[in-house]
Design a protein around this motif. Structure first.
Motif, PDB file in Angstrom:
ATOM      1  N   GLN A   1       0.857  -1.188   0.000  1.00  0.00           N
ATOM      2  CA  GLN A   1       0.000   0.000   0.000  1.00  0.00           C
ATOM      3  C   GLN A   1       0.893   1.238   0.000  1.00  0.00           C
ATOM      4  O   GLN A   1       1.932   1.245   0.675  1.00  0.00           O
ATOM      5  N   TRP A   2       0.527   2.228  -0.802  1.00  0.00           N
ATOM      6  CA  TRP A   2       1.367   3.430  -0.859  1.00  0.00           C
ATOM      7  C   TRP A   2       0.500   4.681  -0.926  1.00  0.00           C
ATOM      8  O   TRP A   2      -0.615   4.671  -1.463  1.00  0.00           O
ATOM      9  N   THR A   3       1.002   5.713  -0.280  1.00  0.00           N
ATOM     10  CA  THR A   3       0.400   7.047  -0.345  1.00  0.00           C
ATOM     11  C   THR A   3       1.596   8.000  -0.466  1.00  0.00           C
ATOM     12  O   THR A   3       2.745   7.572  -0.305  1.00  0.00           O
ATOM     13  N   PRO A   4       1.369   9.304  -0.686  1.00  0.00           N
ATOM     14  CA  PRO A   4       2.524  10.210  -0.736  1.00  0.00           C
ATOM     15  C   PRO A   4       3.351  10.154   0.554  1.00  0.00           C
ATOM     16  O   PRO A   4       4.531  10.437   0.551  1.00  0.00           O
ATOM     17  N   GLN A   5       2.719   9.715   1.683  1.00  0.00           N
ATOM     18  CA  GLN A   5       3.452   9.741   2.967  1.00  0.00           C
ATOM     19  C   GLN A   5       4.228   8.451   3.212  1.00  0.00           C
ATOM     20  O   GLN A   5       5.260   8.453   3.862  1.00  0.00           O
ATOM     21  N   PHE A   6       3.708   7.314   2.752  1.00  0.00           N
ATOM     22  CA  PHE A   6       4.432   6.085   3.136  1.00  0.00           C
ATOM     23  C   PHE A   6       4.232   4.986   2.100  1.00  0.00           C
ATOM     24  O   PHE A   6       3.334   5.050   1.259  1.00  0.00           O
ATOM     25  N   ALA A   7       5.110   3.991   2.166  1.00  0.00           N
ATOM     26  CA  ALA A   7       4.982   2.804   1.306  1.00  0.00           C
ATOM     27  C   ALA A   7       5.097   1.608   2.250  1.00  0.00           C
ATOM     28  O   ALA A   7       6.082   1.486   2.970  1.00  0.00           O
ATOM     29  N   GLN A   8       4.063   0.771   2.270  1.00  0.00           N
ATOM     30  CA  GLN A   8       3.993  -0.266   3.306  1.00  0.00           C
ATOM     31  C   GLN A   8       3.746  -1.644   2.697  1.00  0.00           C
ATOM     32  O   GLN A   8       2.977  -1.785   1.752  1.00  0.00           O
ATOM     33  N   LEU A   9       4.448  -2.646   3.261  1.00  0.00           N
ATOM     34  CA  LEU A   9       4.199  -4.046   2.882  1.00  0.00           C
ATOM     35  C   LEU A   9       3.723  -4.769   4.121  1.00  0.00           C
ATOM     36  O   LEU A   9       4.389  -4.732   5.156  1.00  0.00           O
ATOM     37  N   SER A  10       2.547  -5.391   4.027  1.00  0.00           N
ATOM     38  CA  SER A  10       2.136  -6.179   5.200  1.00  0.00           C
ATOM     39  C   SER A  10       1.732  -7.576   4.749  1.00  0.00           C
ATOM     40  O   SER A  10       1.301  -7.787   3.617  1.00  0.00           O
ATOM     41  N   ASP A  11       1.972  -8.545   5.679  1.00  0.00           N
ATOM     42  CA  ASP A  11       1.550  -9.916   5.330  1.00  0.00           C
ATOM     43  C   ASP A  11       0.762 -10.479   6.501  1.00  0.00           C
ATOM     44  O   ASP A  11       0.817 -11.642   6.793  1.00  0.00           O
ATOM     45  N   GLY A  12       0.043  -9.553   7.208  1.00  0.00           N
ATOM     46  CA  GLY A  12      -0.817 -10.046   8.270  1.00  0.00           C
ATOM     47  C   GLY A  12      -0.106 -10.024   9.601  1.00  0.00           C
ATOM     48  O   GLY A  12      -0.566  -9.415  10.550  1.00  0.00           O
ATOM     49  N   SER A  13       1.086 -10.653   9.650  1.00  0.00           N
ATOM     50  CA  SER A  13       1.699 -10.671  10.985  1.00  0.00           C
ATOM     51  C   SER A  13       2.586  -9.454  11.171  1.00  0.00           C
ATOM     52  O   SER A  13       2.736  -8.945  12.256  1.00  0.00           O
ATOM     53  N   LYS A  14       3.178  -8.949  10.084  1.00  0.00           N
ATOM     54  CA  LYS A  14       4.034  -7.770  10.307  1.00  0.00           C
ATOM     55  C   LYS A  14       3.874  -6.755   9.189  1.00  0.00           C
ATOM     56  O   LYS A  14       3.428  -7.082   8.091  1.00  0.00           O
ATOM     57  N   HIS A  15       4.166  -5.472   9.561  1.00  0.00           N
ATOM     58  CA  HIS A  15       4.115  -4.377   8.575  1.00  0.00           C
ATOM     59  C   HIS A  15       5.535  -3.867   8.413  1.00  0.00           C
ATOM     60  O   HIS A  15       6.244  -3.691   9.398  1.00  0.00           O
ATOM     61  N   GLN A  16       5.945  -3.656   7.176  1.00  0.00           N
ATOM     62  CA  GLN A  16       7.265  -3.062   6.918  1.00  0.00           C
ATOM     63  C   GLN A  16       7.065  -1.775   6.122  1.00  0.00           C
ATOM     64  O   GLN A  16       6.234  -1.747   5.203  1.00  0.00           O
ATOM     65  N   TYR A  17       7.829  -0.741   6.511  1.00  0.00           N
ATOM     66  CA  TYR A  17       7.707   0.548   5.810  1.00  0.00           C
ATOM     67  C   TYR A  17       8.927   0.775   4.948  1.00  0.00           C
ATOM     68  O   TYR A  17      10.043   0.346   5.290  1.00  0.00           O
ATOM     69  N   PHE A  18       8.750   1.432   3.791  1.00  0.00           N
ATOM     70  CA  PHE A  18       9.840   1.678   2.849  1.00  0.00           C
ATOM     71  C   PHE A  18       9.808   3.152   2.450  1.00  0.00           C
ATOM     72  O   PHE A  18       8.757   3.797   2.521  1.00  0.00           O
ATOM     73  N   SER A  19      10.987   3.634   2.007  1.00  0.00           N
ATOM     74  CA  SER A  19      11.024   5.073   1.706  1.00  0.00           C
ATOM     75  C   SER A  19      10.537   5.337   0.289  1.00  0.00           C
ATOM     76  O   SER A  19      10.322   6.467  -0.087  1.00  0.00           O
ATOM     77  N   SER A  20      10.391   4.278  -0.537  1.00  0.00           N
ATOM     78  CA  SER A  20       9.904   4.562  -1.894  1.00  0.00           C
ATOM     79  C   SER A  20       9.113   3.365  -2.406  1.00  0.00           C
ATOM     80  O   SER A  20       9.256   2.245  -1.905  1.00  0.00           O
ATOM     81  N   LEU A  21       8.311   3.640  -3.418  1.00  0.00           N
ATOM     82  CA  LEU A  21       7.512   2.600  -4.048  1.00  0.00           C
ATOM     83  C   LEU A  21       8.436   1.586  -4.727  1.00  0.00           C
ATOM     84  O   LEU A  21       8.165   0.388  -4.749  1.00  0.00           O
ATOM     85  N   GLU A  22       9.582   2.063  -5.252  1.00  0.00           N
ATOM     86  CA  GLU A  22      10.518   1.153  -5.916  1.00  0.00           C
ATOM     87  C   GLU A  22      11.056   0.147  -4.898  1.00  0.00           C
ATOM     88  O   GLU A  22      11.065  -1.054  -5.139  1.00  0.00           O
ATOM     89  N   GLU A  23      11.450   0.657  -3.727  1.00  0.00           N
ATOM     90  CA  GLU A  23      11.985  -0.227  -2.686  1.00  0.00           C
ATOM     91  C   GLU A  23      10.913  -1.231  -2.247  1.00  0.00           C
ATOM     92  O   GLU A  23      11.160  -2.421  -2.059  1.00  0.00           O
TER      93      GLU A  23
END
Lengths: 197, 148
Positions: free
Chosen positions: B66-88
């Motif tokens: 999930q991405w917005t101008p503020q954050f880019a996030q990957l979640s798989d239910g048990s954990k959420h990871q944040y990234f500085s860019s959509l590419e990452e």
């Protein structure tokens, strides 16, 4: 109890083959009311302890084969084969539950098992992965008892993101004579790229 | 980037009724450490605000991006990871940094150009597209088949 039925299924059903219908239901997205669901059909077969395959037919052809060492995924439309070491890929996937565990204690290494009330003419067991990292929240197995023979009627998979996948099995053949290891050798189709991580 | 104050799930109004695509995606990375992934997907929104859910054939979720101008996030239910860019974010989920902005254009049949990638939209009317990244190496092949 249904745990005894599961034990006898694991012990007496050395191999099996059945047609399946899979209905995957995703929770409605933020702001949407409609729940999404996708139906697919195909054939499932397995030979304990390490071989199984899902041959999806509709709505598109896709094959998942575990040949004992490697888990192969072939998508005809994408012209691609993905190969994973079977040990890494199986862990707490539902397929491992049904097709590979040799007995209850082997299953209990990976899952906490709880007997549940009978429903839909099936005896139910719930399996919860012990590995907290697993994206699978729980799996429910619906076992069908025909006299002495035990077969699988339904498999319900709930994942941590709210996805619910229900596989219903029909025409389940227990220990069919013509099903052996040879039916689980995956041959990469010509012209298709394979990357083995 | 900082963890956002509001929860990831509070999407703004215009994100609610958005274009979406469903189908299958495969990403192949060649070179010394080759990798390949394929999954069913649901893609919503656009390159600024959007979601990409990846599913296994058996219907379980492999990852929710999930991405917005503020954050880019990957979640798989048990954990959420944040990234500085959509590419990452896309690199973590699929093995290669994907040109999400161009992909939205390609899916609409527009031959958007993006550095290092060339797209083949000849079969987009049947829901098929492929794209190849030649620079930077390693070479990456992206294939998408939309559910008809």
């Amino acid at each position: 109890s249904s745990l005894d039925t599961l034990e006898s299924f694991l012990k007496s059903t050395k191999s099996g083959r059945a047609d399946f219908t899979q209905v995957v239901t995703s929770p409605a997205k933020a702001g949407q009311t409609t729940v999404r669901s996708k139906t697919s059909t195909g054939q499932f077969s397995f030979v304990r302890p390490t071989r199984f395959r899902f041959d999806y037919v509709k709505p598109f052809p896709q094959v998942i084969v575990a040949d004992g060492q490697t888990l192969w995924l072939y998508d005809a439309d994408l012209e691609q084969v993905t190969a994973r070491k079977q040990t890494q890929a199986l862990g707490s996937t539902p397929a491992a539950l049904v097709a590979t565990a040799a007995d209850l204690s082997a299953l209990q290494k990976e899952f906490t098992l709880d007997a549940q009330p009978d429903a839909d003419g099936l005896q139910w067991v719930q399996a919860t992965p012990k590995n907290r990292e697993s994206t699978i929240q729980s799996v429910r197995m619906g076992l069908r008892v025909d006299g002495v023979q035990v077969s699988l009627g339904k498999l319900e998979i709930f994942d941590a993101m709210g996805q619910r996948s229900v596989l219903s099995f029909e025409r389940f053949e227990v220990n069919p004579a013509n099903l052996g290891a040879a039916q689980f050798n995956f041959v990469t189709p010509k012209g298709v790229s394979v990357i083995r991580p | 980037c900082t963890t956002p104050s509001r929860t990831a799930k509070a999407l703004s109004a215009e994100q609610v009724s958005q274009p979406e695509w469903q189908g299958r995606i495969s990403v192949e990375v060649n070179g010394e450490a080759p990798s390949s992934m394929s999954a069913s997907f649901l893609l919503r929104g656009d390159a600024k605000n959007g979601e990409l859910d990846l599913y296994s054939p058996l219907g379980t979720t492999l990852g929710a991006l999930q991405w917005t101008p503020q954050f880019a996030q990957l979640s798989d239910g048990s954990k959420h990871q944040y990234f500085s860019s959509l590419e990452e974010l896309t690199e973590k989920a699929t093995g290669a940094a994907l040109p999400i902005d161009a992909i939205f254009g390609w899916l609409q049949g527009r031959d958007v150009s993006t550095t290092g990638w060339t797209a083949d939209l000849s079969a987009i009317s049947q829901g098929s597209l492929s794209a190849r990244r030649t620079t930077p190496s390693p070479e990456v092949t992206l294939r998408i088949k939309l559910d008809q």
